[in-house]
Design an enzyme around this catalytic site. Structure first.
Site, mmCIF file in Angstrom:
data_model
loop_
_atom_site.group_PDB
_atom_site.id
_atom_site.type_symbol
_atom_site.label_atom_id
_atom_site.label_comp_id
_atom_site.label_asym_id
_atom_site.label_seq_id
_atom_site.Cartn_x
_atom_site.Cartn_y
_atom_site.Cartn_z
ATOM 1 N N CYS A 2 0.863 -1.262 0.232
ATOM 2 C CA CYS A 2 -0.364 -0.396 0.100
ATOM 3 C C CYS A 2 0.681 1.181 0.410
ATOM 4 C CB CYS A 2 -0.850 -0.340 1.565
ATOM 5 S SG CYS A 2 -1.776 -0.905 1.427
ATOM 6 N N ARG A 27 1.560 0.723 -5.617
ATOM 7 C CA ARG A 27 1.436 0.099 -4.887
ATOM 8 C C ARG A 27 0.104 -0.290 -4.628
ATOM 9 N NH1 ARG A 27 6.379 1.018 -2.144
ATOM 10 N NH2 ARG A 27 5.341 0.206 -0.349
ATOM 11 N N TRP A 74 -3.890 -1.774 -1.310
ATOM 12 C CA TRP A 74 -3.719 -2.541 -1.946
ATOM 13 C C TRP A 74 -4.166 -3.630 -0.566
ATOM 14 C CZ3 TRP A 74 -0.628 -7.786 -1.480
ATOM 15 C CH2 TRP A 74 -0.828 -8.574 -2.548
ATOM 16 N N ASN A 98 0.699 0.395 5.698
ATOM 17 C CA ASN A 98 1.289 -0.357 5.459
ATOM 18 C C ASN A 98 1.892 -1.727 5.456
ATOM 19 O OD1 ASN A 98 2.436 -1.767 2.543
ATOM 20 N ND2 ASN A 98 4.025 -0.224 2.483
ATOM 21 N N GLY A 99 1.079 -3.450 5.740
ATOM 22 C CA GLY A 99 1.953 -3.772 5.620
ATOM 23 C C GLY A 99 0.730 -5.172 6.819
ATOM 24 N N GLU A 479 7.939 -15.659 -18.321
ATOM 25 C CA GLU A 479 8.049 -14.880 -18.169
ATOM 26 C C GLU A 479 7.108 -14.086 -19.377
ATOM 27 O OE1 GLU A 479 8.649 -12.075 -16.876
ATOM 28 O OE2 GLU A 479 8.418 -10.354 -17.983
ATOM 29 N N LYS A 483 3.990 -12.483 -18.266
ATOM 30 C CA LYS A 483 3.537 -11.067 -18.957
ATOM 31 C C LYS A 483 1.705 -11.130 -19.669
ATOM 32 C CE LYS A 483 5.436 -9.020 -17.568
ATOM 33 N NZ LYS A 483 6.497 -9.091 -17.225
ATOM 34 N N GLU A 486 -0.893 -11.727 -16.391
ATOM 35 C CA GLU A 486 -0.873 -10.406 -16.140
ATOM 36 C C GLU A 486 -2.185 -9.316 -16.471
ATOM 37 O OE1 GLU A 486 3.395 -9.373 -15.125
ATOM 38 O OE2 GLU A 486 2.449 -8.421 -13.566
ATOM 39 N N HIS A 502 5.489 -35.546 -20.143
ATOM 40 C CA HIS A 502 5.738 -35.524 -18.782
ATOM 41 C C HIS A 502 3.929 -34.856 -18.062
ATOM 42 C CE1 HIS A 502 9.202 -37.542 -18.587
ATOM 43 N NE2 HIS A 502 9.346 -35.557 -19.284
ATOM 44 N N LYS A 602 1.933 -2.524 -7.972
ATOM 45 C CA LYS A 602 3.428 -2.654 -8.450
ATOM 46 C C LYS A 602 4.577 -3.737 -7.418
ATOM 47 C CE LYS A 602 6.353 -1.371 -11.518
ATOM 48 N NZ LYS A 602 6.790 -2.532 -12.663
HETATM 49 C C1 F6R Z 1 5.751 -8.923 -13.140
HETATM 50 C C2 F6R Z 1 6.301 -8.155 -11.914
HETATM 51 C C3 F6R Z 1 6.390 -8.688 -11.123
HETATM 52 C C4 F6R Z 1 7.451 -8.118 -10.086
HETATM 53 C C5 F6R Z 1 7.508 -8.966 -8.584
HETATM 54 C C6 F6R Z 1 8.555 -8.865 -7.452
HETATM 55 O O1 F6R Z 1 5.044 -8.075 -14.620
HETATM 56 O O2 F6R Z 1 6.477 -6.544 -12.184
HETATM 57 O O3 F6R Z 1 6.286 -9.713 -10.987
HETATM 58 O O4 F6R Z 1 8.654 -8.547 -10.419
HETATM 59 O O5 F6R Z 1 6.527 -8.621 -7.769
HETATM 60 O O6 F6R Z 1 8.803 -7.408 -7.892
HETATM 61 P P1 F6R Z 1 11.017 -6.760 -7.440
HETATM 62 O O7 F6R Z 1 11.369 -6.668 -8.814
HETATM 63 O O8 F6R Z 1 10.097 -4.942 -7.959
HETATM 64 O O9 F6R Z 1 10.759 -7.155 -6.634
#
Ligand code: F6R
Length: 604
Positions: A2, A27, A74, A98-99, A479, A483, A486, A502, A602
């Site tokens: 948050c 956040r 969040w 936050n937490g 990855e 993507k 998400e 498998h 994020k």
């Molecule tokens: C995917 C994404 C997340 C971050 C993950 C780690 O697009 O953005 O999976 O990679 O939350 O975040 P950081 O790198 O900030 O520790």
């Protein structure tokens, strides 16, 4: 998790808190709220959903005052509705948090026994009640904070204000980040320097266990032992500019297109373009004698770590282990004495990664971090910090942070390989020379103007999408699937292509799109067999390959995307781009909230 903000001064705070919250919306965006103290009373405005909803609510009423706190959420405990939105109020106290307060259930029950019932499903509300109870019992703010902090357990950045003491803001930090910006007759608090940099560039960071009493003129900071302590005031590097999308529709699109440039910056920060000399920061150990490297990260950063494992093992012959941050400290990992642990994090604030880092430090590891935010907690708690120069990444889905992480990790593996004598100078030059071409190779993919329209339309109407890769591109399959999930909310899975038989091959039925990350490398023949197996089950193939690969496989594929040929060690960097673009264009077809996908934030 948050974002939290607080301001104490002499002018109205509401709009400035809102502006700071906008810089923190990455956040979390499940709900938002602001409280001020006006005429000795707590005033509050909250809204479910994004900050724009709160902004509208604020326009409908008046929320004034020269002290205030704000929050963008969040959701962890409790659905994202108005009732659960912060600030939480009890009596004359308002709190943003936050937490996670881990013992909130027990505290709730203690209140219930006294006939005090919580109004929300959150873990935070108990903090407001505790603070209110202590103040009503006659405690001064300093005593109240000591009593409160000895009662709650968990991770928190807290801001508290009380109508009876409208000249102080109270703050506390354990595990979740909190920064103070020093103004002229005003003080500002926020989850990070980015939230505050436009208000003041003079920042001090609370350390774990710190708490503070803040007036408009000063911050009095106490440590865990309740002793007054000095925390240095630094001039932040965080940008005071308001981010904008420029000519792009979304931050994700902009950040994808920024990659040639930021990859160039990042590479140039480690490798002298004229002499070719690689310079890394000093390490507290000799890479020559390193017995083992442990890499820990979450999400996309974890996939960067998976690619790096191939590089460190192949080029530098260093036994390398890669761990998911949220698992690491719970499995009692064997950490070799004098080993090094590398923590990869764009934000430098992911709580699981930070906790894993602290665990590794407590277990005698040399701590290296690779971050995009140099003032972040993870960076501040490292022995050696490597930086990606990606610039602020606003889109929740990570793109340019990932490729700049890869650039840094490959440079490091090459350098260590040379030092350890496991990589010839010739091979090192061939990789690094090709790496310096990466910005123009990526830029060429944009100017090729590949047609993402038809494939993304198809993916947008699919229920499942499978991504396959082998060897060094297996993590790129993971990855790519992440993507797509998400930003488009389509179910996608990435697999090591050879693993399909498998079990996962049972998912294949007529028409299921399979994205093959298949450069013509040492794994290509095997990957082509896996592609044929998928075709035999009716899959429709999206082929990402180069001239040689396409020549061999183009007839098998429904969609073909031609990538330039590069040294095989570099393919994960290059092939990140098409998987990002596939996800982006598919999400556009679906009309999702690309930069702020549902349920995500994020930094968590
Ligand atoms: C995917 C994404 C997340 C971050 C993950 C780690 O697009 O953005 O999976 O990679 O939350 O975040 P950081 O790198 O900030 O520790």
């Amino acid at each position: 998790m948050c974002g939290i903000v607080g301001i104490i001064g002499t002018e109205s705070v509401t709009q400035r808190i809102l502006a700071a919250l906008k810089r923190l919306e990455y956040r979390g965006y499940d709900s938002a709220g602001i409280s001020t103290i006006n005429k000795q009373k707590i005033a509050r405005c909250r809204a479910a959903g994004k900050l724009s909803n709160l902004e509208q609510e604020l326009n409908n009423g008046t929320l004034s005052g020269t002290i205030g706190i704000g929050h963008t959420r969040w959701a962890t405990h409790g659905v994202p509705n108005v009732e659960n939105a912060h600030p939480h109020v009890a009596g004359k106290v308002a709190v943003v948090h936050n937490g996670i307060i881990e013992n909130y259930q027990q505290l709730k029950e203690e209140f219930a026994d006294k006939g005090v019932l919580m109004q929300t499903e959150t873990d935070t509300e108990v903090v407001a009640h505790l603070a209110s109870q202590y103040l009503e019992a006659g405690m001064q703010p300093t005593e109240m904070m000591q009593a409160l902090l000895s009662k709650i357990r968990g991770a928190f950045a807290l801001l508290i204000m009380t109508a009876d003491h409208p000249d102080v803001l109270l703050a506390a930090r354990k595990s979740s980040p909190l920064a103070i910006a020093h103004g002229d007759g005003e003080m500002f608090l926020g989850s990070d320097a980015l939230a505050l940099a436009h208000l003041s560039r003079k920042i001090s960071y609370l350390e774990d266990g710190d708490w503070a009493i803040i007036t408009k003129d000063e911050a009095k900071i106490y440590n865990l032992e309740n002793e007054v302590i000095d925390r240095p005031i630094l001039i932040t590097e965080a940008s005071d500019k308001t981010p904008d999308k420029g000519k792009y529709r979304h931050y994700m699109e902009k950040e994808i297109h920024e990659q040639p440039e930021v990859i160039g910056y990042t590479l140039a920060s480690y490798r002298n373009p004229t002499t070719g000399k690689i310079t890394l920061p000093d390490f507290a150990f000799s890479p020559l004698k390193l017995p083992k490297l442990t890499i820990v990260a979450a999400g996309t950063s974890f996939y960067a770590g998976m690619v790096a494992k191939y590089w460190f093992e192949k080029l530098a012959r260093i036994p390398t282990e890669v761990d998911i941050a949220s698992e690491f400290r719970y499995r009692n990992p064997v950490l070799i004495e004098n080993g090094a642990s590398l923590f990869i994090s764009q934000s430098g604030e992911s709580l699981d990664t930070l906790m894993a880092q602290r665990y590794a430090r407590d277990n005698g590891q040399n701590i290296i971090s690779l971050v995009n935010v140099p003032e972040s907690t993870i960076a501040r708690e490292s022995d050696t910090v490597l930086r990606t120069l990606a610039g602020p990444e606003i889109s929740v889905a990570s793109t340019k942070a990932f490729t700049t992480q890869l650039i840094t990790l490959l440079t490091m593996a090459v350098h260590w390989g040379q030092l350890r004598g496991t990589l010839s100078d010739e091979m090192a030059s061939s990789i690094m020379d090709n790496l310096t071409e990466m910005p123009s190779l990526l830029a060429a993919i944009f100017s090729d103007d590949l047609d993402w329209g038809s494939v993304s339309k198809e993916l947008a109407s699919s229920r499942d999408v499978i991504y396959l890769g082998r060897g060094i591109n297996f993590p790129i399959a993971l990855e790519g699937a992440l993507k797509l999930k998400e930003v488009s909310y389509i179910h996608a899975e990435g697999y090591a292509a050879g693993e399909m038989k498998h079990g996962p091959i049972a998912l294949l039925e007529k028409g299921v799109p399979v994205v093959m990350v298949a450069p013509h490398d040492e794994w290509f023949e095997k990957t082509s067999s896996n592609l044929k197996e998928a075709l035999a089950r009716g899959a429709r193939v999206v082929l990402l390959s180069d001239d040689k690969g396409i020549e061999k496989l183009h007839e098998a594929a429904t969609w073909v995307f031609r990538m330039p040929e590069v040294h095989q060690m570099l393919t994960p960097i290059l092939y990140s781009l098409p998987v990002q673009l596939l996800a982006y264009h598919t999400a556009r077809q679906k009309g999702t909230e690309i930069d702020q996908p549902r349920n995500l934030a994020k930094s968590v």
